[in-house]
Design a protein around this motif. Structure first.
Motif, PDB file in Angstrom:
ATOM      1  N   UNK A 166     -43.281 -26.098 -21.135  1.00  0.00           N
ATOM      2  CA  UNK A 166     -43.567 -27.382 -21.786  1.00  0.00           C
ATOM      3  C   UNK A 166     -42.345 -28.293 -21.694  1.00  0.00           C
ATOM      4  N   UNK A 167     -42.533 -29.469 -21.133  1.00  0.00           N
ATOM      5  CA  UNK A 167     -41.439 -30.440 -21.021  1.00  0.00           C
ATOM      6  C   UNK A 167     -40.502 -30.202 -19.850  1.00  0.00           C
ATOM      7  N   UNK A 168     -40.710 -29.128 -19.114  1.00  0.00           N
ATOM      8  CA  UNK A 168     -39.837 -28.834 -17.975  1.00  0.00           C
ATOM      9  C   UNK A 168     -40.238 -29.664 -16.763  1.00  0.00           C
ATOM     10  N   UNK A 169     -39.255 -30.086 -15.994  1.00  0.00           N
ATOM     11  CA  UNK A 169     -39.503 -30.845 -14.773  1.00  0.00           C
ATOM     12  C   UNK A 169     -39.253 -29.919 -13.583  1.00  0.00           C
ATOM     13  N   UNK A 170     -40.333 -29.616 -12.854  1.00  0.00           N
ATOM     14  CA  UNK A 170     -40.239 -28.625 -11.775  1.00  0.00           C
ATOM     15  C   UNK A 170     -40.747 -29.162 -10.437  1.00  0.00           C
ATOM     16  N   UNK A 171     -40.751 -30.463 -10.296  1.00  0.00           N
ATOM     17  CA  UNK A 171     -41.366 -31.091  -9.128  1.00  0.00           C
ATOM     18  C   UNK A 171     -40.693 -30.842  -7.802  1.00  0.00           C
ATOM     19  N   UNK A 172     -39.480 -30.272  -7.797  1.00  0.00           N
ATOM     20  CA  UNK A 172     -38.780 -30.039  -6.533  1.00  0.00           C
ATOM     21  C   UNK A 172     -38.808 -28.569  -6.096  1.00  0.00           C
ATOM     22  N   UNK A 173     -39.512 -27.740  -6.839  1.00  0.00           N
ATOM     23  CA  UNK A 173     -39.562 -26.321  -6.511  1.00  0.00           C
ATOM     24  C   UNK A 173     -40.138 -26.068  -5.122  1.00  0.00           C
ATOM     25  N   UNK A 174     -39.484 -25.174  -4.376  1.00  0.00           N
ATOM     26  CA  UNK A 174     -39.942 -24.785  -3.052  1.00  0.00           C
ATOM     27  C   UNK A 174     -40.377 -23.314  -3.037  1.00  0.00           C
ATOM     28  N   UNK A 175     -39.699 -22.483  -3.822  1.00  0.00           N
ATOM     29  CA  UNK A 175     -40.072 -21.074  -3.876  1.00  0.00           C
ATOM     30  C   UNK A 175     -39.973 -20.511  -5.291  1.00  0.00           C
ATOM     31  N   UNK A 176     -40.983 -19.720  -5.637  1.00  0.00           N
ATOM     32  CA  UNK A 176     -40.971 -18.969  -6.900  1.00  0.00           C
ATOM     33  C   UNK A 176     -41.228 -17.492  -6.579  1.00  0.00           C
ATOM     34  N   UNK A 177     -40.828 -17.074  -5.409  1.00  0.00           N
ATOM     35  CA  UNK A 177     -41.062 -15.712  -4.937  1.00  0.00           C
ATOM     36  C   UNK A 177     -40.496 -14.687  -5.922  1.00  0.00           C
ATOM     37  N   UNK A 178     -41.338 -13.763  -6.350  1.00  0.00           N
ATOM     38  CA  UNK A 178     -40.961 -12.669  -7.264  1.00  0.00           C
ATOM     39  C   UNK A 178     -40.352 -13.174  -8.572  1.00  0.00           C
ATOM     40  N   UNK A 179     -40.704 -14.355  -8.989  1.00  0.00           N
ATOM     41  CA  UNK A 179     -40.102 -14.957 -10.173  1.00  0.00           C
ATOM     42  C   UNK A 179     -40.252 -14.078 -11.421  1.00  0.00           C
ATOM     43  N   UNK A 180     -41.470 -13.557 -11.655  1.00  0.00           N
ATOM     44  CA  UNK A 180     -41.733 -12.710 -12.811  1.00  0.00           C
ATOM     45  C   UNK A 180     -41.969 -11.255 -12.400  1.00  0.00           C
ATOM     46  N   UNK A 181     -41.538 -10.887 -11.238  1.00  0.00           N
ATOM     47  CA  UNK A 181     -41.764  -9.547 -10.701  1.00  0.00           C
ATOM     48  C   UNK A 181     -41.276  -8.482 -11.687  1.00  0.00           C
ATOM     49  N   UNK A 182     -42.173  -7.583 -12.062  1.00  0.00           N
ATOM     50  CA  UNK A 182     -41.785  -6.472 -12.928  1.00  0.00           C
ATOM     51  C   UNK A 182     -41.634  -6.818 -14.393  1.00  0.00           C
ATOM     52  N   UNK A 183     -42.073  -8.016 -14.796  1.00  0.00           N
ATOM     53  CA  UNK A 183     -42.015  -8.389 -16.225  1.00  0.00           C
ATOM     54  C   UNK A 183     -43.211  -7.754 -16.925  1.00  0.00           C
ATOM     55  N   UNK A 184     -43.127  -6.473 -17.158  1.00  0.00           N
ATOM     56  CA  UNK A 184     -44.265  -5.692 -17.612  1.00  0.00           C
ATOM     57  C   UNK A 184     -44.680  -5.981 -19.045  1.00  0.00           C
ATOM     58  N   UNK A 185     -43.838  -6.675 -19.821  1.00  0.00           N
ATOM     59  CA  UNK A 185     -44.181  -7.014 -21.211  1.00  0.00           C
ATOM     60  C   UNK A 185     -44.670  -8.451 -21.363  1.00  0.00           C
TER      61      UNK A 185
END
Length: 383
Positions: free
Chosen positions: A179-198
């Motif tokens: 919420x409120x974050x500006x992410x318009x320039x993102x190119x990769x989110x590879x494995x961003x939450x990888x393994x966040x099992x909770x």
């Protein structure tokens, strides 16, 4: 007592930085107190403290529990590495809280692994002005097992391009807010939450700006508790790779990607593998550049129907295990060009016990180089 120009480490394990500090003359350019990193228990930064760069500054301080005065830390005039804070606190495994509120991070461009393997880290107070110039933040919190929540707006990084491995293996993370974050320039989110099992809750995920993202591979892989993911409105027009995007999300039974457009998607390997979804509508994707759909629905035992619309599948070369283990699959809807050039269809329909019909021209198993067990335990007639 250990000391050098601009710093001293007393016998109680307190590192005091009170003047200009030059790094040890090595290829890595590490901090001069690095040989004593495992003795440092606290850091006090005094007024006048200056360093040549922030990269790996406190790396390996495995007994460090407190840092005071980060607002006093500046860089030497003419320093070449002031844009890089990679690994700055990496391996500070006993540090629970970091206050950077007064730290000037306006010059930073890279923060690769900045807090990597800070196993006990629960809270980071970011600079008031954030990191306005930050572009690369890959692995920033990788391995921070004790981190419970995160607010992207507080990061203050509107120019971020790389969030790969950002929370990788943050096994205690359960809530994230965009919420409120500006992410318009993102190119990769590879494995961003990888393994966040909770991880159970992502607030504002529907407003994530994704129009420039090219790589979504493994973004949510192994998020075993994530049951609700609002991504229906994502702009995916630039995506080229989405391997195992939702793979092994064992609680993700409801997923709406029907409005996505993915004209440039090439890699969809394991995209939905082992999720409990029942129906998938990909009719609007127009993914005519697809090359690899291997393992795409592998192990989706509850999957009943897949709709591919008029998607052109003629460029697909690898489709092994695409529907393997889809014991409940009854229908594949497809009206476009089929997999006429595919080379590997091994175990394509393996174990699809309820699949009795596939659209004409969907695939010619007889022409593939490898069709090993392609329709074993599947009543569908050979096409």
């Amino acid at each position: 007592m250990r000391s050098g120009e601009g710093w001293r480490l007393d016998d109680s394990g307190v590192l005091v930085i009170d003047g200009p500090v030059s790094p040890v003359e090595t290829e890595a350019g590490v901090a001069p107190w690095r040989p004593f990193a495992n003795q440092i228990q606290a850091v006090t930064v005094m007024e006048g403290a200056q360093v040549e760069g922030f990269s790996r500054l406190f790396e390996g301080c495995c007994r460090l529990t407190a840092i005071d005065g980060m607002g006093n830390l500046t860089y030497l005039e003419g320093s070449a590495d002031v844009e890089d804070a990679s690994g700055m606190f990496a391996g500070c495994s006993e540090l629970r809280r970091i206050d950077l509120s007064a730290f000037d991070g306006s010059c930073l461009r890279s923060a690769w692994g900045m807090f990597q393997d800070c196993c006990e880290l629960c809270e980071v107070v970011f600079p008031i002005q954030g990191f306005p110039g930050l572009r690369e933040a890959g692995g920033m919190f990788r391995g921070c097992h004790s981190l419970r929540s995160f607010d992207f707006a507080a990061l203050g990084a509107p120019n971020l391009e790389d969030l790969s491995d950002f929370f990788r293996m943050c096994t205690g993370l359960d809530e994230v807010s965009f919420v409120g974050a500006r992410t318009g320039r993102l190119v990769t989110t590879e494995r961003m939450f990888y393994g966040c099992r909770s991880l159970e809750r992502i607030v504002g995920n529907d407003s994530l700006q994704t129009g420039r993202i090219e790589n979504l591979s493994g973004m949510f892989r192994f998020c075993a508790r994530l049951s609700d993911l609002d991504c229906a409105s994502w702009d995916t027009v630039s995506v080229r790779e989405a391997n195992f995007l939702f793979g092994d999300c064992l609680a993700l039974s409801q997923l709406d990607v029907s409005a996505w457009r993915m004209p440039h998607l090439q890699m969809g390997r394991g995209m939905f593998a082992r999720t409990p979804i029942e129906r998938v509508d990909l009719a609007s994707w127009s993914a005519h550049e697809l090359i690899d759909t291997s393992y795409m629905f592998d192990g989706c035992a509850l999957l009943q129907e897949v709709s591919l619309g008029d998607m052109d599948l003629s460029n697909i070369l690898r489709a092994q295990n695409m529907f393997a283990g889809c014991a409940g699959l009854e229908r594949i809807a497809h009206e476009g060009r089929g997999m006429s050039r595919v080379r590997n269809v091994a175990r394509l329909f393996y174990g699809c016990k309820k699949l009795t019909h596939v659209p004409e021209g969907f695939v010619d198993l007889g022409r593939a180089e490898d069709a090993y067990r392609a329709r074993e335990d599947c009543p569908m007639p050979l096409l």
